[in-house]
Design a protein around this motif. Sequence first.
Motif, PDB file in Angstrom:
ATOM      1  N   LEU A 124      -1.386   7.864   3.986  1.00  0.00           N
ATOM      2  CA  LEU A 124      -2.068   7.519   2.737  1.00  0.00           C
ATOM      3  C   LEU A 124      -1.321   6.400   2.009  1.00  0.00           C
ATOM      4  O   LEU A 124      -1.929   5.458   1.492  1.00  0.00           O
ATOM      5  CB  LEU A 124      -2.157   8.759   1.831  1.00  0.00           C
ATOM      6  CG  LEU A 124      -3.067   9.896   2.315  1.00  0.00           C
ATOM      7  CD1 LEU A 124      -2.883  11.128   1.430  1.00  0.00           C
ATOM      8  CD2 LEU A 124      -4.523   9.448   2.301  1.00  0.00           C
ATOM      9  N   ILE A 125       0.009   6.532   1.972  1.00  0.00           N
ATOM     10  CA  ILE A 125       0.836   5.536   1.286  1.00  0.00           C
ATOM     11  C   ILE A 125       0.722   4.182   1.980  1.00  0.00           C
ATOM     12  O   ILE A 125       0.546   3.142   1.340  1.00  0.00           O
ATOM     13  CB  ILE A 125       2.301   6.001   1.240  1.00  0.00           C
ATOM     14  CG1 ILE A 125       2.443   7.212   0.301  1.00  0.00           C
ATOM     15  CG2 ILE A 125       3.229   4.879   0.795  1.00  0.00           C
ATOM     16  CD1 ILE A 125       3.776   7.908   0.405  1.00  0.00           C
ATOM     17  N   ALA A 126       0.809   4.185   3.300  1.00  0.00           N
ATOM     18  CA  ALA A 126       0.742   2.931   4.057  1.00  0.00           C
ATOM     19  C   ALA A 126      -0.599   2.229   3.837  1.00  0.00           C
ATOM     20  O   ALA A 126      -0.650   1.008   3.666  1.00  0.00           O
ATOM     21  CB  ALA A 126       0.959   3.208   5.546  1.00  0.00           C
ATOM     22  N   ALA A 127      -1.696   3.016   3.827  1.00  0.00           N
ATOM     23  CA  ALA A 127      -3.021   2.432   3.642  1.00  0.00           C
ATOM     24  C   ALA A 127      -3.165   1.810   2.252  1.00  0.00           C
ATOM     25  O   ALA A 127      -3.700   0.705   2.089  1.00  0.00           O
ATOM     26  CB  ALA A 127      -4.099   3.500   3.846  1.00  0.00           C
ATOM     27  N   LYS A 128      -2.663   2.531   1.237  1.00  0.00           N
ATOM     28  CA  LYS A 128      -2.789   2.016  -0.131  1.00  0.00           C
ATOM     29  C   LYS A 128      -1.907   0.784  -0.330  1.00  0.00           C
ATOM     30  O   LYS A 128      -2.333  -0.194  -0.965  1.00  0.00           O
ATOM     31  CB  LYS A 128      -2.413   3.114  -1.127  1.00  0.00           C
ATOM     32  CG  LYS A 128      -2.544   2.722  -2.590  1.00  0.00           C
ATOM     33  CD  LYS A 128      -3.930   2.179  -2.945  1.00  0.00           C
ATOM     34  CE  LYS A 128      -5.023   3.206  -2.790  1.00  0.00           C
ATOM     35  NZ  LYS A 128      -6.327   2.670  -3.274  1.00  0.00           N
ATOM     36  N   LEU A 129      -0.694   0.794   0.219  1.00  0.00           N
ATOM     37  CA  LEU A 129       0.177  -0.364   0.099  1.00  0.00           C
ATOM     38  C   LEU A 129      -0.424  -1.583   0.799  1.00  0.00           C
ATOM     39  O   LEU A 129      -0.312  -2.713   0.313  1.00  0.00           O
ATOM     40  CB  LEU A 129       1.560  -0.055   0.682  1.00  0.00           C
ATOM     41  CG  LEU A 129       2.427   0.931  -0.120  1.00  0.00           C
ATOM     42  CD1 LEU A 129       3.724   1.208   0.620  1.00  0.00           C
ATOM     43  CD2 LEU A 129       2.700   0.410  -1.516  1.00  0.00           C
ATOM     44  N   GLU A 182      -3.614  -2.138   1.197  1.00  0.00           N
ATOM     45  CA  GLU A 182      -4.732  -2.572   0.341  1.00  0.00           C
ATOM     46  C   GLU A 182      -4.205  -3.432  -0.811  1.00  0.00           C
ATOM     47  O   GLU A 182      -4.749  -4.505  -1.100  1.00  0.00           O
ATOM     48  CB  GLU A 182      -5.460  -1.352  -0.201  1.00  0.00           C
ATOM     49  CG  GLU A 182      -6.587  -1.684  -1.169  1.00  0.00           C
ATOM     50  CD  GLU A 182      -7.148  -0.442  -1.835  1.00  0.00           C
ATOM     51  OE1 GLU A 182      -7.657  -0.570  -2.969  1.00  0.00           O
ATOM     52  OE2 GLU A 182      -7.062   0.662  -1.238  1.00  0.00           O
ATOM     53  N   TRP A 183      -3.143  -2.958  -1.459  1.00  0.00           N
ATOM     54  CA  TRP A 183      -2.589  -3.717  -2.581  1.00  0.00           C
ATOM     55  C   TRP A 183      -2.000  -5.049  -2.124  1.00  0.00           C
ATOM     56  O   TRP A 183      -2.094  -6.054  -2.819  1.00  0.00           O
ATOM     57  CB  TRP A 183      -1.527  -2.878  -3.294  1.00  0.00           C
ATOM     58  CG  TRP A 183      -2.119  -1.772  -4.120  1.00  0.00           C
ATOM     59  CD1 TRP A 183      -3.406  -1.655  -4.526  1.00  0.00           C
ATOM     60  CD2 TRP A 183      -1.431  -0.633  -4.631  1.00  0.00           C
ATOM     61  NE1 TRP A 183      -3.580  -0.510  -5.262  1.00  0.00           N
ATOM     62  CE2 TRP A 183      -2.387   0.135  -5.352  1.00  0.00           C
ATOM     63  CE3 TRP A 183      -0.123  -0.175  -4.563  1.00  0.00           C
ATOM     64  CZ2 TRP A 183      -2.056   1.327  -5.987  1.00  0.00           C
ATOM     65  CZ3 TRP A 183       0.221   1.010  -5.196  1.00  0.00           C
ATOM     66  CH2 TRP A 183      -0.739   1.756  -5.898  1.00  0.00           C
ATOM     67  N   GLU A 184      -1.396  -5.049  -0.935  1.00  0.00           N
ATOM     68  CA  GLU A 184      -0.821  -6.285  -0.410  1.00  0.00           C
ATOM     69  C   GLU A 184      -1.912  -7.321  -0.175  1.00  0.00           C
ATOM     70  O   GLU A 184      -1.731  -8.512  -0.444  1.00  0.00           O
ATOM     71  CB  GLU A 184      -0.069  -5.997   0.890  1.00  0.00           C
ATOM     72  CG  GLU A 184       0.746  -7.167   1.389  1.00  0.00           C
ATOM     73  CD  GLU A 184       1.589  -6.812   2.606  1.00  0.00           C
ATOM     74  OE1 GLU A 184       1.900  -7.711   3.387  1.00  0.00           O
ATOM     75  OE2 GLU A 184       1.933  -5.618   2.758  1.00  0.00           O
ATOM     76  N   GLY A 185      -3.077  -6.854   0.318  1.00  0.00           N
ATOM     77  CA  GLY A 185      -4.200  -7.766   0.520  1.00  0.00           C
ATOM     78  C   GLY A 185      -4.710  -8.336  -0.790  1.00  0.00           C
ATOM     79  O   GLY A 185      -5.044  -9.521  -0.883  1.00  0.00           O
ATOM     80  N   LEU A 186      -4.763  -7.481  -1.813  1.00  0.00           N
ATOM     81  CA  LEU A 186      -5.209  -7.951  -3.124  1.00  0.00           C
ATOM     82  C   LEU A 186      -4.235  -8.974  -3.704  1.00  0.00           C
ATOM     83  O   LEU A 186      -4.645  -9.965  -4.311  1.00  0.00           O
ATOM     84  CB  LEU A 186      -5.348  -6.767  -4.088  1.00  0.00           C
ATOM     85  CG  LEU A 186      -6.556  -5.856  -3.876  1.00  0.00           C
ATOM     86  CD1 LEU A 186      -6.475  -4.639  -4.787  1.00  0.00           C
ATOM     87  CD2 LEU A 186      -7.858  -6.618  -4.136  1.00  0.00           C
ATOM     88  N   LEU A 187      -2.945  -8.713  -3.511  1.00  0.00           N
ATOM     89  CA  LEU A 187      -1.940  -9.646  -4.019  1.00  0.00           C
ATOM     90  C   LEU A 187      -2.088 -11.025  -3.370  1.00  0.00           C
ATOM     91  O   LEU A 187      -1.868 -12.061  -3.996  1.00  0.00           O
ATOM     92  CB  LEU A 187      -0.530  -9.105  -3.756  1.00  0.00           C
ATOM     93  CG  LEU A 187      -0.035  -8.003  -4.693  1.00  0.00           C
ATOM     94  CD1 LEU A 187       1.266  -7.410  -4.169  1.00  0.00           C
ATOM     95  CD2 LEU A 187       0.171  -8.546  -6.101  1.00  0.00           C
ATOM     96  N   ALA A 188      -2.456 -11.013  -2.086  1.00  0.00           N
ATOM     97  CA  ALA A 188      -2.564 -12.275  -1.346  1.00  0.00           C
ATOM     98  C   ALA A 188      -3.778 -13.096  -1.773  1.00  0.00           C
ATOM     99  O   ALA A 188      -3.775 -14.323  -1.651  1.00  0.00           O
ATOM    100  CB  ALA A 188      -2.630 -11.995   0.154  1.00  0.00           C
TER     101      ALA A 188
END
Length: 573
Positions: free
Chosen positions: A54-59, A61-67
Amino acid sequence: MPQYFYIPPNATTRNYYVCLTPPKALHHIVGRNKYRESTHTSDLRKAKPIGARLIAAKLAEWEGLLATSSPAIPAAKALTSKTVDDICARRLYQWMHIDDLSRYEGQEHTDRDIQGLESLMEVSDQTMRSVIARGKASDEWEDALEVVDAWCTQIEMPVSRNDPLYPQLVRKFAEVELQATSQVRARTRGEPVTTPKQPATLGAPMSAMTNVYREHLQSSRKGKSLTTAVGLWQRFVDYLGDVPVGDIQSNDVYDFLNHGLKDPSIKWSRKYTHGKVKNTIRSVLSLAITKNLRSGPNPVGEVFELPPLSDDEEQERLNPRRPYSDIEITKVFESDWYNPRSTRWKGKMSSDLGARYWTPLICLFHGNRIREVMQLVASDFTRTNGLDCMTIQAAIAGVQPQLLAAGISRSLKNLSTKRQVPLHPQLIALGFLEFLNKRRDEDGLHALLFPSCVPTSGGKTPILGRAYEQAYLRFVNEHVGHGLGNHGYRHQLEDRIRDAQTPGNQWPAGLGQQYTGRKNTRVQDKPHVAATGSESDYGKGYKPEMILLYVKTLDFSGIKLPPSYAEWLMNAP
């Protein structure tokens, strides 16, 4: 990884959840709310791999948004005279540098280029002359503000139009614009004009020192002491507006100290302001000099006169922690804090009745610091030589990883805090051992005594028992007496130890210190103690059997205790 796991304190489920805080750079997209998701299992061993996914998936997702996301608008910076000068110096340099590139490194200026440049300068001249002459009454005022704001944003120094120095910035900016156009025209006429030296970059902002200072203190300070020190520096940052740490002057320090003394919402005492606050600022700025983030002397050392406060105001603001009287302790036991049916309590204090019942009693009979009680686990209580004992300790051999995995990070104030003492007979009479066995049955041998003490996952400064400490402090100061708190129990026990000293029956040197976890004999205790020396630095100290003989001489007869825990719980809803 266990730091991301928690069990909701007020939920019926015992399943583990994961909790993550979104990056600050994404708050304008996903908000500030934490991400929480259930692993659907109460077994931590099973929860870990599920939570990891769950943590890996959410991180990810956030990394993609940051990019892909555009950055949030940076917060406005507070202006100082130095930053106003720097913003304007950069503007003048930019004018002349661009002109250099156009004249000498680009294509040659044509007559049309010269006409275009002249038109641009004419508009700039007209706008800025009008602003200088008429100020806010100028028809060009709003246009000038747009130019100023755009330039400040371009050099990553966004400012607020509400800043007290903003009008000064606009006026100086207008003067620099006129100076720049005049110099460019002079070049066009063939007159030699030198481009000014590029301004040095602004130094590190004050906020850059916050984490540096926190890391510097972490090896020597814990809990409230650490957060208070860092919090004072952050107050100074907020007051000055996160200016470069190298710009801070002695007058800034003086004004901040005076602000703390005079502002109705703060109203620090003179002792606190002249001591704790000033020394904190001195320490951070000394660290900044050491880290080459600031040059020159420490400005705190140049504050030769401190802001005054009258003796009457000082006395009014001093809030010494005082001992409970027997009447006040009885009042606590008869208050809503000891009413299991009270609807006053929300959150953790509404459900953890064990914490509300036992914590004041443990502090009453043992004089514990509140943090010592908040971090107690069931295995801290043992039976030694036929005597029930309590051990105040940070680490337990062989089980520390389990405690850390459960979010229980324990610490001691100092070496003298670690001790083993006999459990007071009155606690046993009220049913403490039965409560202890129940906690072992519920959560195992190393169960945290009071489950509400586990800090909420994802907090900035997680501290065991903060929910209890803050709720209790607010309650007793409002409903029992001002100046009271958890520490008042420690003071009252020290008074009882002093009162128990009679000629020929004084407590042995060091026994009182061992019972309450003090290092030295206090000045007011010395007349009552036969001798003090280095005995606490050698050997294992007094055995619990010896301590109990003297503890039984303490007089608590003036207090009306609550009913036994079992009887008290019968009134719970």
